[in-house]
Design an enzyme around this catalytic site. Structure first.
Site, mmCIF file in Angstrom:
data_model
loop_
_atom_site.group_PDB
_atom_site.id
_atom_site.type_symbol
_atom_site.label_atom_id
_atom_site.label_comp_id
_atom_site.label_asym_id
_atom_site.label_seq_id
_atom_site.Cartn_x
_atom_site.Cartn_y
_atom_site.Cartn_z
ATOM 1 C CD GLU A 25 10.258 53.140 -68.905
ATOM 2 O OE1 GLU A 25 9.159 53.038 -68.342
ATOM 3 O OE2 GLU A 25 11.248 53.671 -68.371
ATOM 4 C CE LYS A 160 13.222 62.644 -63.698
ATOM 5 N NZ LYS A 160 12.768 61.482 -64.465
HETATM 6 N N1 PSU Z 1 11.877 57.597 -63.469
HETATM 7 C C1 PSU Z 1 11.939 58.499 -64.462
HETATM 8 N N2 PSU Z 1 11.033 58.435 -65.474
HETATM 9 C C2 PSU Z 1 10.081 57.457 -65.527
HETATM 10 C C3 PSU Z 1 10.050 56.482 -64.481
HETATM 11 C C4 PSU Z 1 10.955 56.598 -63.479
HETATM 12 O O1 PSU Z 1 12.785 59.369 -64.417
HETATM 13 O O2 PSU Z 1 9.271 57.435 -66.463
HETATM 14 C C5 PSU Z 1 9.051 55.366 -64.541
HETATM 15 C C6 PSU Z 1 9.717 54.103 -65.108
HETATM 16 O O3 PSU Z 1 8.755 53.395 -65.857
HETATM 17 C C7 PSU Z 1 10.072 53.326 -63.856
HETATM 18 C C8 PSU Z 1 8.887 53.649 -62.984
HETATM 19 O O4 PSU Z 1 10.205 51.939 -64.050
HETATM 20 O O5 PSU Z 1 8.628 55.028 -63.230
HETATM 21 C C9 PSU Z 1 9.165 53.397 -61.527
HETATM 22 O O6 PSU Z 1 7.991 53.514 -60.789
HETATM 23 P P1 PSU Z 1 7.967 53.051 -59.265
HETATM 24 O O7 PSU Z 1 8.902 54.010 -58.569
HETATM 25 O O8 PSU Z 1 6.544 53.203 -58.843
HETATM 26 O O9 PSU Z 1 8.465 51.659 -59.231
#
Ligand code: PSU
Ligand code: MN
Length: 302
Positions: A25, A160
């Site tokens: 990603e 996390k």
């Molecule tokens: N969690 C992490 N590192 C990240 C992300 C999440 O520990 O970089 C990023 C990933 O790209 C994940 C996104 O898909 O955040 C999720 O965002 P949201 O909670 O807004 O869906």
């Protein structure tokens, strides 16, 4: 093949020859880590995947094209622009494509684009999930819906505890997503190898994981989540990291942070509060996931 896709020559050739490919990603590059560590990490991850016998395919949206396989210059561009690049989840795809804009792909959109090209394995750090307090805010990452519907295996280090891990597992159960622990029966909590929550299945070899995914594909099911614990030597002290996460969550609440800003805000705060130690752990767990994902992809391609 979708007319919106633009696949790099190397990835195209790997796909044509049924060689193993691992998707990566780009939100982790733009929004997940600071420059220049983000670019350095992204390039090292690609190297680890190659060293383990697979071809890396970093995913992003550039000029409205859904790109699979980026050049070093493109990775550098996304890493330098950082949070100025639009964080693109499923709901952003149509508009970015129509406007010819750039976007960094989250887990959800990276899965979507990987599946368009037939790439089945994807490595990252952590996924989005059900946020703490979601019973009121309804803040649930689109990553979970994507896991339910899109046939891609996501190899991560768990989630996390900026999230509610118990609710995240409940949601995945409802949506029919199998959660595999690699070498563990406990869900890893990203910076630490233990969360106190159980996974559905423990598997101990890449072959075993590949076999389960092959069956999933044969049955026309959706995605699969493989959670790979951070190696002990890179894990953080649970008290230190949990305190930082609690403080970050409290600050986000006090500042009224919401919507797509929430996750990047929390990631940056945690890093700030732990003085960079969390970044080092983060980088090493991504390497560990890249290695495993490549090994699984190699088994799948056999
Ligand atoms: N969690 C992490 N590192 C990240 C992300 C999440 O520990 O970089 C990023 C990933 O790209 C994940 C996104 O898909 O955040 C999720 O965002 P949201 O909670 O807004 O869906
Ligand atoms: Mn959200």
């Amino acid at each position: 093949m979708s007319p919106y896709l633009e696949i790099s020559p190397e990835v195209q050739q790997a796909l044509a020859e049924h060689k193993p490919v691992v998707a990566l990603e780009s939100t982790i590059i733009s929004h997940g880590m600071p420059y220049p560590q983000n670019v350095e990490t992204a390039l090292n991850v690609e190297k680890i995947i190659r060293d383990n016998g697979a071809v890396p395919a970093t995913v992003a949206i550039l000029g409205g094209k859904l790109k699979l396989g980026l050049t070093h210059e493109e990775i550098e561009y996304l890493g330098k622009k950082g949070q100025d690049v639009i964080k693109a989840s499923r709901r952003d795809l149509a508009v970015l494509v129509a406007r010819g804009e750039d976007g960094a792909t989250t887990v959800a959109t990276t899965m979507f684009i990987a599946a368009l090209a037939g790439v089945e394995v994807f490595a990252t750090g952590g996924i989005g999930g059900v946020h703490r307090g979601a019973e009121v805010t309804m803040d649930i990452s689109a990553d979970l819906e994507e896991l339910a519907r899109t046939p891609v295996m996501v190899v991560c280090a768990g989630a996390k505890s900026i999230l509610d891990l118990g609710l995240t597992l409940e949601y995945l159960e409802t949506k029919g997503v199998p959660v595999v622990g690699y070498g563990t029966s406990e869900l890893p909590a990203f910076y630490t190898s233990k969360s106190g929550f159980s996974v559905d299945y423990r598997m101990d070899t890449p072959e075993e994981v590949a076999a389960a995914f092959r069956a999933s594909r044969g049955l026309n099911l959706g995605g699969m989540l493989v959670t790979n614990p951070i190696p002990d030597e890179f894990a953080m002290d649970p008290d230190v990291i949990n305190k930082a996460i609690d403080d970050a969550v409290a600050q986000a609440k006090a500042q009224g942070i919401h919507g797509k800003q929430t996750t990047p805000f929390l990631l940056a705060k945690v890093k700030e509060l732990t003085g960079g130690d969390s970044l080092d752990s983060n980088i090493h767990l991504v390497y560990n996931n890249a290695r495993l994902a490549a090994q699984i992809a190699v088994c799948l391609a056999r």
